[in-house]
Design a protein around this motif. Sequence first.
Motif, short mmCIF file in Angstrom:
data_model
loop_
_atom_site.label_atom_id
_atom_site.label_comp_id
_atom_site.label_asym_id
_atom_site.label_seq_id
_atom_site.Cartn_x
_atom_site.Cartn_y
_atom_site.Cartn_z
N ARG A 87 0.83 -1.21 0.00
CA ARG A 87 0.00 0.00 0.00
C ARG A 87 0.86 1.26 0.00
N LEU A 88 1.99 1.23 0.71
CA LEU A 88 2.84 2.41 0.76
C LEU A 88 3.49 2.72 -0.58
N ARG A 89 3.53 1.74 -1.47
CA ARG A 89 4.08 1.96 -2.81
C ARG A 89 3.10 2.70 -3.71
N THR A 90 1.81 2.58 -3.41
CA THR A 90 0.80 3.11 -4.33
C THR A 90 -0.07 4.20 -3.72
N VAL A 91 -0.19 4.24 -2.40
CA VAL A 91 -1.05 5.23 -1.74
C VAL A 91 -0.19 6.17 -0.92
N PRO A 92 -0.02 7.41 -1.32
CA PRO A 92 0.83 8.34 -0.57
C PRO A 92 0.26 8.62 0.82
N LEU A 93 1.14 8.82 1.78
CA LEU A 93 0.69 9.32 3.07
C LEU A 93 0.13 10.72 2.90
N THR A 94 -0.79 11.09 3.77
CA THR A 94 -1.26 12.48 3.77
C THR A 94 -0.23 13.34 4.51
N ALA A 95 -0.34 14.64 4.32
CA ALA A 95 0.57 15.56 5.02
C ALA A 95 0.43 15.42 6.53
N ASP A 96 -0.82 15.25 6.99
CA ASP A 96 -1.04 15.09 8.44
C ASP A 96 -0.42 13.80 8.95
N GLU A 97 -0.58 12.70 8.20
CA GLU A 97 0.00 11.42 8.62
C GLU A 97 1.52 11.53 8.73
N LEU A 98 2.14 12.15 7.75
CA LEU A 98 3.59 12.26 7.77
C LEU A 98 4.06 13.12 8.93
N GLN A 99 3.36 14.21 9.22
CA GLN A 99 3.78 15.08 10.32
C GLN A 99 3.63 14.38 11.67
#
Length: 442
Positions: A345-357
Amino acid sequence: MTVRSEFSLPSAPPLPSAVALPLQQVTLANGMEVIVGENPAVDIIAARCFLKAGNRYEPIEQAGLSYLLAAVLTKGTQERTSLEIAEQVESVGASLGADNDADFFTLRIKTVTADFADILHLAGELLRTPSFPEAEVELERRLALRSLRSLREQPFAVAFEQLRHALYGTHPYAFEGMGTEATMAQLTRDHLLAFHQTYFRPDNLVVSLWGQIKPDAAIALVERVFGDWSPPDTPLPTLDLPTPVVQPCTVTTVQDTQQAAILVGHLAPAVHDPDYIPLKLINTYLGNGLSSRLFVELREKRGLAYSVSSLYPTRLDPSHFVAYMGTAPSNTEQAIAGLRRELERLRTVPLTADELQVVKNKMLGQYALGKQSNAQLAQIYGWYEILGLGVAFDRQFQEVVQAVTIADIQRVACRVFGEPYLSIVGPEAAVAAGVASSDEKR
């Protein structure tokens, strides 16, 4: 000696209330590296003596050698018996011990300030003139063999062992720290003496100490203890280690257990690789704590896991990223599919800005909490130095974490999470179901 650098290093992440601690780093004339941090707030001094002498430096046929050396290093010197050493340490309430790691060897000490000089002198004896008494070597070797036998009964230990061998082949990282029963059984005092003579030398040593002591006084003390220790004329051995090649496969062991142990593994970047920190963030996102993605999705929502997490150890050579789960044998096929799905999933679905922060805040917060004591500070700065990162990596680490982008996370996931290695341990039916699902997927 020559002073290499002097810093003022705040705790991480920087907070308004953070107190800057002075740090000084020097190289002694014999090549020994010394890192000193003054912390006047606590009447404790902690030190770590690091050597490049861990499992990575062992011949494969002597796997477990540095583990055995760590077990017997404190059991005698040319001047003192094991009992005399124990009495000196315990009479002042100090702590002293040795540990081996994949990439380094550590002697650790902690005392009140008044006793530090005496205990450091003892540490110097242990590093320079250990006696490795035959009876102690034999005792610790037998204890290690007993521990290795007990690991055969632990599904996750078996699963990790067979996964490491699949990932690394003949590289030393393939072995558990204690080696194998076969290699440990044939280790002798002569092996310990040869390994010690080769790697225990001042130009292969980093001493990191923190506490209630002025840097100049600490450096002078270290020079008194170690300054007359001359390096040998022969250079350190040049390692010629094999480079692991990606060859995904499925490895299994049938074991009559109450749960199946499932590991999905990938070769991963070494510590000096630019993708090291983005993958550390991915590991935090997937497997760190009760709010991690694997825990929430596979245990809380789907009820598949007794335990579930991921790991990505720091290594000088190619490391490994492993997502793992303990599950009911009947759930083996679903568990494998769930672990693989979360990585893919991490290869195809980007994290959101909030998730990354959130992940950045979590990792930096835990990093700060790991630098609260003198022992933790001595550990982390000495660790950075022995890995070749340097003490300035403390600040660089925080800056690079903050600079990681959503695109970086997805790019690194695409690089690392290709076709996986799969390790399964459990009842015969569970193993068969896991192999069948893996074959279909491949």
